[in-house]
Design a protein around this motif. Structure first.
Motif, PDB file in Angstrom:
ATOM      1  N   PHE A 142       0.723  -1.284  -0.064  1.00 48.37           N
ATOM      2  CA  PHE A 142       0.089   0.026   0.085  1.00 48.37           C
ATOM      3  C   PHE A 142       0.786   1.127  -0.143  1.00 48.37           C
ATOM      4  O   PHE A 142       1.910   1.460   0.854  1.00 48.37           O
ATOM      5  CB  PHE A 142      -0.854   0.094   1.303  1.00 48.37           C
ATOM      6  CG  PHE A 142      -1.689   1.337   1.350  1.00 48.37           C
ATOM      7  CD1 PHE A 142      -2.896   1.602   0.742  1.00 48.37           C
ATOM      8  CD2 PHE A 142      -1.022   2.250   2.350  1.00 48.37           C
ATOM      9  CE1 PHE A 142      -3.474   2.859   0.910  1.00 48.37           C
ATOM     10  CE2 PHE A 142      -1.632   3.511   2.571  1.00 48.37           C
ATOM     11  CZ  PHE A 142      -2.767   3.727   1.773  1.00 48.37           C
ATOM     12  N   VAL A 143       0.742   2.338  -0.754  1.00 49.55           N
ATOM     13  CA  VAL A 143       1.562   3.388  -0.908  1.00 49.55           C
ATOM     14  C   VAL A 143       0.374   4.706  -0.865  1.00 49.55           C
ATOM     15  O   VAL A 143      -0.372   4.505  -1.696  1.00 49.55           O
ATOM     16  CB  VAL A 143       2.178   3.349  -2.252  1.00 49.55           C
ATOM     17  CG1 VAL A 143       3.117   4.708  -2.513  1.00 49.55           C
ATOM     18  CG2 VAL A 143       2.798   2.161  -2.687  1.00 49.55           C
ATOM     19  N   ASN A 144       1.083   5.491  -0.142  1.00 52.22           N
ATOM     20  CA  ASN A 144       0.313   6.944   0.064  1.00 52.22           C
ATOM     21  C   ASN A 144       1.460   7.524  -0.455  1.00 52.22           C
ATOM     22  O   ASN A 144       2.456   7.817   0.169  1.00 52.22           O
ATOM     23  CB  ASN A 144      -0.056   7.227   1.522  1.00 52.22           C
ATOM     24  CG  ASN A 144      -0.617   8.572   1.597  1.00 52.22           C
ATOM     25  OD1 ASN A 144       0.173   9.483   1.786  1.00 52.22           O
ATOM     26  ND2 ASN A 144      -1.933   8.874   0.999  1.00 52.22           N
ATOM     27  N   LEU A 145       1.056   8.644  -1.731  1.00 52.07           N
ATOM     28  CA  LEU A 145       2.214   9.292  -2.184  1.00 52.07           C
ATOM     29  C   LEU A 145       1.528  10.821  -2.543  1.00 52.07           C
ATOM     30  O   LEU A 145       0.386  11.112  -2.572  1.00 52.07           O
ATOM     31  CB  LEU A 145       2.294   8.776  -3.669  1.00 52.07           C
ATOM     32  CG  LEU A 145       3.379   9.846  -4.372  1.00 52.07           C
ATOM     33  CD1 LEU A 145       4.724   9.847  -3.845  1.00 52.07           C
ATOM     34  CD2 LEU A 145       3.246   9.358  -6.024  1.00 52.07           C
ATOM     35  N   LYS A 146       2.214  11.719  -1.534  1.00 54.93           N
ATOM     36  CA  LYS A 146       1.913  13.125  -1.603  1.00 54.93           C
ATOM     37  C   LYS A 146       3.121  13.849  -2.569  1.00 54.93           C
ATOM     38  O   LYS A 146       3.980  13.996  -1.891  1.00 54.93           O
ATOM     39  CB  LYS A 146       1.870  13.875  -0.147  1.00 54.93           C
ATOM     40  CG  LYS A 146       1.470  15.257  -0.167  1.00 54.93           C
ATOM     41  CD  LYS A 146       0.078  15.532  -0.608  1.00 54.93           C
ATOM     42  CE  LYS A 146      -0.250  17.317  -0.420  1.00 54.93           C
ATOM     43  NZ  LYS A 146      -0.356  17.859  -1.678  1.00 54.93           N
ATOM     44  N   GLU A 147       2.545  14.381  -3.481  1.00 57.80           N
ATOM     45  CA  GLU A 147       3.615  15.370  -4.202  1.00 57.80           C
ATOM     46  C   GLU A 147       3.251  16.741  -4.113  1.00 57.80           C
ATOM     47  O   GLU A 147       2.195  17.192  -3.849  1.00 57.80           O
ATOM     48  CB  GLU A 147       3.425  14.783  -5.698  1.00 57.80           C
ATOM     49  CG  GLU A 147       4.133  13.530  -5.786  1.00 57.80           C
ATOM     50  CD  GLU A 147       4.211  12.957  -7.321  1.00 57.80           C
ATOM     51  OE1 GLU A 147       2.856  13.140  -7.955  1.00 57.80           O
ATOM     52  OE2 GLU A 147       5.224  12.489  -7.781  1.00 57.80           O
ATOM     53  N   LYS A 148       4.486  17.436  -4.544  1.00 63.41           N
ATOM     54  CA  LYS A 148       4.100  19.093  -4.516  1.00 63.41           C
ATOM     55  C   LYS A 148       2.756  19.519  -5.133  1.00 63.41           C
ATOM     56  O   LYS A 148       2.727  19.093  -6.228  1.00 63.41           O
ATOM     57  CB  LYS A 148       5.357  19.782  -4.925  1.00 63.41           C
ATOM     58  CG  LYS A 148       5.381  21.198  -4.583  1.00 63.41           C
ATOM     59  CD  LYS A 148       6.527  21.591  -4.950  1.00 63.41           C
ATOM     60  CE  LYS A 148       6.516  23.291  -4.713  1.00 63.41           C
ATOM     61  NZ  LYS A 148       8.036  23.950  -5.103  1.00 63.41           N
ATOM     62  N   ASP A 149       1.790  20.392  -4.546  1.00 62.15           N
ATOM     63  CA  ASP A 149       0.941  21.025  -5.080  1.00 62.15           C
ATOM     64  C   ASP A 149      -0.232  20.036  -5.789  1.00 62.15           C
ATOM     65  O   ASP A 149      -0.751  20.304  -6.707  1.00 62.15           O
ATOM     66  CB  ASP A 149       1.424  21.876  -6.438  1.00 62.15           C
ATOM     67  CG  ASP A 149       2.424  23.065  -5.950  1.00 62.15           C
ATOM     68  OD1 ASP A 149       2.011  23.532  -4.879  1.00 62.15           O
ATOM     69  OD2 ASP A 149       3.180  23.228  -6.743  1.00 62.15           O
TER      70      ASP A 149
END
Length: 187
Positions: A142-149
């Protein structure tokens, strides 16, 4: 080989973790690293590196922890700022088979990764050969990815890898190939 290189270059978020063997040793391994580098001239450069690795071996279990931080700037402008933390447990079922549980947290300001958090599990098969080590791994994460903007994205990915290493006299060759497709998009 060219396809492997293209996929390896494209996979910015993947960090290679060399497979740890369960019964190679029975003690604790601790490694600490601290680096500072400063260059002066036409360009003023500074780099700071911190690295910690702890590996604890039990009879049929290995616990592995690694964390790194890298920071750099040139002419007082930051050009590198990233962190990486990895925790893995490997439980040996028999000579050829083991179960892996892992978690990872990373950030990389210059690849626009504010945070990448993952949890996963899988099976690892070891194929014994005379002067080499060969592992096949298959699992899910399971991956939670938060990228800029952007908004945070949750994914479920397959986690498959091939790891091969061998020794020739004074030369050691290591090869790891990961394939981690998003399985939530399969129809």
């Amino acid at each position: 080989l060219l396809l492997t290189i293209v996929f390896s270059i494209y996979s910015f978020a993947i960090v290679s973790i060399k497979p740890v063997e369960v019964d190679k040793q029975k003690d604790t391994v601790l490694a600490l690293g601290l680096g500072y580098k400063q260059l002066s001239g036409n360009t003023q450069k500074q780099e700071i590196n911190l690295d910690t690795m702890i590996q604890k071996h039990f009879d049929s279990l290995v616990l592995y922890f690694n964390t790194t931080y890298d920071y750099a700037q040139a002419n007082d402008i930051r050009n590198q700022n990233k962190t990486f933390t990895h925790l893995r447990g490997i439980y040996k079922l028999n000579t050829y088979n083991a179960v892996e549980l892992f978690s990872q947290l990373q950030s990389n300001e210059f690849r626009s990764i504010q945070s990448r958090l993952l949890f996963g599990a899988g099976d690892r098969l070891r194929i014994k050969t005379t002067n080499s080590k060969f592992f096949l791994g298959l699992g899910a994460m399971f991956v939670n990815l938060k990228e800029k903007d952007t908004d945070s994205v949750d994914l479920v990915r397959a986690n498959s890898y091939v790891s091969y290493s061998c020794n020739f006299k004074n030369i050691k060759i290591n090869y790891i190939l990961y394939y981690q497709p998003d399985i939530t998009k399969f129809s």
